[in-house]
Enzyme design. Sequence first.
Site, short mmCIF file in Angstrom:
data_model
loop_
_atom_site.label_atom_id
_atom_site.label_comp_id
_atom_site.label_asym_id
_atom_site.label_seq_id
_atom_site.Cartn_x
_atom_site.Cartn_y
_atom_site.Cartn_z
CG ASP A 130 -0.22 -7.35 7.99
OD1 ASP A 130 0.73 -7.11 7.23
OD2 ASP A 130 -1.41 -7.04 7.71
CG ASP A 157 -3.05 1.12 13.28
OD1 ASP A 157 -2.10 1.12 12.47
OD2 ASP A 157 -3.76 2.12 13.49
CB CYS A 226 6.79 -2.76 -4.08
SG CYS A 226 5.08 -3.01 -3.61
C1 LIG Z 1 3.72 -4.31 1.24
S1 LIG Z 1 2.79 -5.32 2.26
C2 LIG Z 1 4.01 -6.09 3.23
C3 LIG Z 1 4.71 -7.21 2.54
C4 LIG Z 1 5.56 -8.03 3.48
N1 LIG Z 1 6.54 -7.20 4.17
C5 LIG Z 1 6.27 -9.16 2.78
O1 LIG Z 1 7.46 -9.08 2.51
O2 LIG Z 1 5.62 -10.18 2.52
C6 LIG Z 1 2.10 -4.21 3.40
C7 LIG Z 1 1.37 -4.86 4.54
O3 LIG Z 1 0.99 -3.82 5.44
C8 LIG Z 1 -0.18 -4.23 6.07
N2 LIG Z 1 -0.78 -3.04 6.69
C9 LIG Z 1 -1.65 -2.15 6.16
N3 LIG Z 1 -1.96 -1.21 7.08
C10 LIG Z 1 -1.28 -1.52 8.21
C11 LIG Z 1 -1.20 -0.97 9.52
N4 LIG Z 1 -1.90 0.13 9.83
N5 LIG Z 1 -0.43 -1.57 10.43
C12 LIG Z 1 0.27 -2.70 10.13
N6 LIG Z 1 0.22 -3.28 8.90
C13 LIG Z 1 -0.53 -2.69 7.96
C14 LIG Z 1 -0.99 -4.87 4.96
O4 LIG Z 1 -1.96 -5.74 5.49
C15 LIG Z 1 0.09 -5.57 4.17
O5 LIG Z 1 0.15 -6.92 4.56
#
Ligand SMILES: C[S@@+](CC[C@H](N)C(=O)[O-])C[C@H]1O[C@@H](n2cnc3c(N)ncnc32)[C@H](O)[C@@H]1O
Length: 464
Positions: A130, A157, A226
């Site tokens: 993450d 990232d 989602c």
């Molecule tokens: C929908 S949530 C994921 C939920 C997770 N898969 C779960 O089941 O608990 C999206 C996640 O993407 C992360 N995120 C946002 N930008 C990102 C990036 N550039 N690279 C990696 N993760 C990122 C956010 O911090 C967030 O935790």
Amino acid sequence: MPLQRYRPLIDDWDAFAAALARPLPRVLWANPLRLDAAALAGLLREEGLAPQPVAWYPGALRLPAGTPVGGRWWYFAGLTHAQEEASLLPVRLLDPLPGERILDLCAAPGGKTAQIAMILHGRGTVVANDVILGRMRPLRANLERLGLLNVSLTLRDGAGYPNAAGAFDRILVDAPCSCEGTLRRHDPLERYGAEVSSRYARLQQALLRRAIALCRPGGRIVYSTCTFAPEENEAVIDAVLRQSDGVVRVVPQAVAGLRTAPGVSRWNGQRFDPQVDHCLRLWPHHNDTGGFFAAVLEKAPDAEAPRAAPAHPPQLAAPELETWLRCHHDLPPDCMEDWLPCRHSSRGIHVVQRDHRPPARPEPEVMGVEVLKTATRPPKVTTAGALLLAPQAQANVVDLETAQLPAYFGRGTFAVAAAQAHRCRRGFVIVRHRGFGLGSGWYDPGAATLQSLFPKRAPGRVVP
Ligand SMILES: C[S@@+](CC[C@H](N)C(=O)[O-])C[C@H]1O[C@@H](n2cnc3c(N)ncnc32)[C@H](O)[C@@H]1O
């Protein structure tokens, strides 16, 4: 209402609106490392709850909306994890297999990481990434509570995830999105709308492109959100299909017992690649769930392979583990043979499953689970360690009665009978209930009391 723009996509608008207005049922899955779904259902029934199996997901149980689960002993003991029913779909489609190397590119707070790690029975290699450090804490806490030793956490990232990590067999891109599908759990609508969705779409495309690059030829990528917005769903798949020049295709899917709708083929005058028909949409009124979107992509078997990465050698000599844990708790000789001590920080020792192969780069922030605090004298088994070792501990372990649980979770000091304290000396002990670990405590044989060392910041900590 910003969702009005989806009216043309929805078969029964009134049923959709009515579903959004209803509270969401709770869903739990049983942690097979600790018990099976039938045993979990039995525990829930003892507490007057009425779990129903989720037809399309083995091991998952549905409870009526509003059922509190966070503060229950069986939750703290890592017997189960609560996850919204619709959000079980992406990992079901990812279908991780033993021995594969799996990347969860956007992992926090970790529900799906835990689902993957648990399907692999706590073995092999799951890399959970993450970009937000603060979101790593709940991710880590969930893995510790559930005793999953096959996960390493990286903080990158995802759109720039390094090639040096090597090829993965399966990659989940559960992308950051406008979360319209979670409206049954959360209220505000201000951040929704076409403009917001278009901003997310750029990042979503970049994340999916990177996942395709990191996947081995013939491997699988699941893209999920989602949200309802086609800009963040079918349009992302369409753009990536166009850019990938045949390197990936969308694979048709059907999930027995779950009603799904196909992807949207046109939106705002744009006609998408016909393959988006194979994407799956979960509308809330079809299965009484939240909203979800998922697409399964397969990388061509003859595509160029990513560079292989050297496995990070996590092995470390940690004699404290042997001498302290085995002797202090009189554990059977084979009880830690699948564990590999992998990191010894100034505070404690982490272990991973012996076959875990995290990448050398990016270097994991966390590997496995911390089981022993070595900064204290004598060392102290962590809460996660207590949960892992409790069933096998024969010395310095205390079994609590149900009536003592509120005092333990409330961090109190309370009387324990001699029969509850098994070969206990003065000092740190593992605390159990019905054979399952809850955490640790400090036993005083003179006063016949146990001081709770249950963590102040355990997720969902409320007195049962
Ligand atoms: C929908 S949530 C994921 C939920 C997770 N898969 C779960 O089941 O608990 C999206 C996640 O993407 C992360 N995120 C946002 N930008 C990102 C990036 N550039 N690279 C990696 N993760 C990122 C956010 O911090 C967030 O935790």
